[in-house]
Enzyme design. Sequence first.
Site, short mmCIF file in Angstrom:
data_model
loop_
_atom_site.label_atom_id
_atom_site.label_comp_id
_atom_site.label_asym_id
_atom_site.label_seq_id
_atom_site.Cartn_x
_atom_site.Cartn_y
_atom_site.Cartn_z
N ASN A 42 -22.92 82.67 23.74
CA ASN A 42 -22.56 83.99 23.21
C ASN A 42 -23.58 84.54 22.23
O ASN A 42 -23.44 85.69 21.81
CB ASN A 42 -21.20 83.92 22.50
CG ASN A 42 -20.05 83.84 23.49
OD1 ASN A 42 -20.25 83.92 24.69
ND2 ASN A 42 -18.86 83.66 22.97
N LYS A 43 -24.58 83.76 21.83
CA LYS A 43 -25.50 84.23 20.80
C LYS A 43 -26.58 85.14 21.39
O LYS A 43 -26.73 85.23 22.61
CB LYS A 43 -26.12 83.02 20.08
CG LYS A 43 -25.09 82.08 19.43
CD LYS A 43 -24.15 82.80 18.47
CE LYS A 43 -23.46 81.89 17.47
NZ LYS A 43 -22.44 80.96 17.93
N ASN A 44 -27.34 85.81 20.51
CA ASN A 44 -28.29 86.82 20.99
C ASN A 44 -29.40 86.23 21.85
O ASN A 44 -29.98 86.92 22.68
CB ASN A 44 -28.90 87.58 19.81
CG ASN A 44 -27.89 88.52 19.17
OD1 ASN A 44 -26.69 88.25 19.21
ND2 ASN A 44 -28.36 89.62 18.60
#
Length: 378
Positions: free
Chosen positions: A185-187
């Site tokens: 889910n991180k950038n």
Amino acid sequence: MSSDPDFLPFTRPAIDEATIAEVAAVLRSGWITTGPKCRDFEAALSQRFGGRPVRLASSATAALELALRIAGVGPGDEVITTPLSWVATANVILSVGATAVFVDVDPATRNIDLERVAQAVTPRTRAIVPVDLAGLPVDRDRLYEMARRHGLRVIEDAAQSFGANWRGREVGASGDLVAFSFHANKNLTTAEGGCLVMNSEAEARCFEKLRLQGVTRHADGGMDVDLLGGKANLTDVAAAIGLGQLRHIEAFTARRRELARRYFERWDRALGCALPPADFEQSNWHMFQPLLPLERIALSRGAFIEAMRAQGIGVGVHYPAMHLFTLYRERGYAPGDMPAAEHIGARTVTLPLFPLMRDEDVDRVCAAVTRVLRPVLT
Ligand SMILES: *Cc1c(COP(=O)(O)O)cnc(C)c1O
């Protein structure tokens, strides 16, 4: 998750075909765990952070725990952190045998209130673990001024702030120990993974030992173990994903900022939701999180999430204030201790924001929020 092709999740990774081909090449190469791709990824990250040493780990949780160990934090020590984060932030403090000391957040930024940090320092305080919630950076000038004044180590939980900057200085390019997450889910993602940016080659060597059983290899093929390490290395399969992601990170961040701006333009202000700080220069917009006006609506957060889902829109909650989790209540925390974090934690919702979204998707989310909230406004 829904199988409906029109369902808009709150986030989704962007993996291009070139990256998929590189992952396939690693799988065919005969070397799939830690190897040349990890070394290339570490070198690329180090270059990004002004030549500071960077080492990969299997998660940010592992990187944070090893960072605390490198900083010499252990039993009897206190570590100050925020109650408004993923619970890993405080769990790692307990994992090394130290005491997690929560201080409330600044209601405007939703990040740790540095004023309160200074007040919470005791002779046992060894370190502070700030979090850049939703990618909005903590004030690095005040943070490090305060840490210097009190002789504290700083372990930055920058899990959400890859690509963000403080006054033009990239998060990770300066500071003490800085941990990033590459969770799905991180950038920037490697599916699962993380890294730590360090101050010296000595710290980096220590990290290498701690992430793989404490082993030091000798040139003659022998080895020694002189401290207890664990198992937290990343695979080359994951590193290949990370290298592919890194090519796009500038575009990803720019697109997230554009979409966030559009949320502010299209948002129905009459709903009375508190919006996050409108920072389109420093934040990497990891998440877009309005606060529901619970006092003004005849609807619970759970019912809001259900109603949005019924309109084909995924909504997350990041995060309830963690000092109210059983594990931390057992350590003395109670409702009312952190009023700002509790207020935000009870009202926050994470709406869709990811680089592959179209402008019309933002408009669709804004319209759906209005449709759900307008009829229940009291
Ligand atoms: C995601 C996250 C972590 C943990 O990262 P993992 O790679 O899943 O271990 C820690 N802190 C914050 C603020 C996070 O968002």
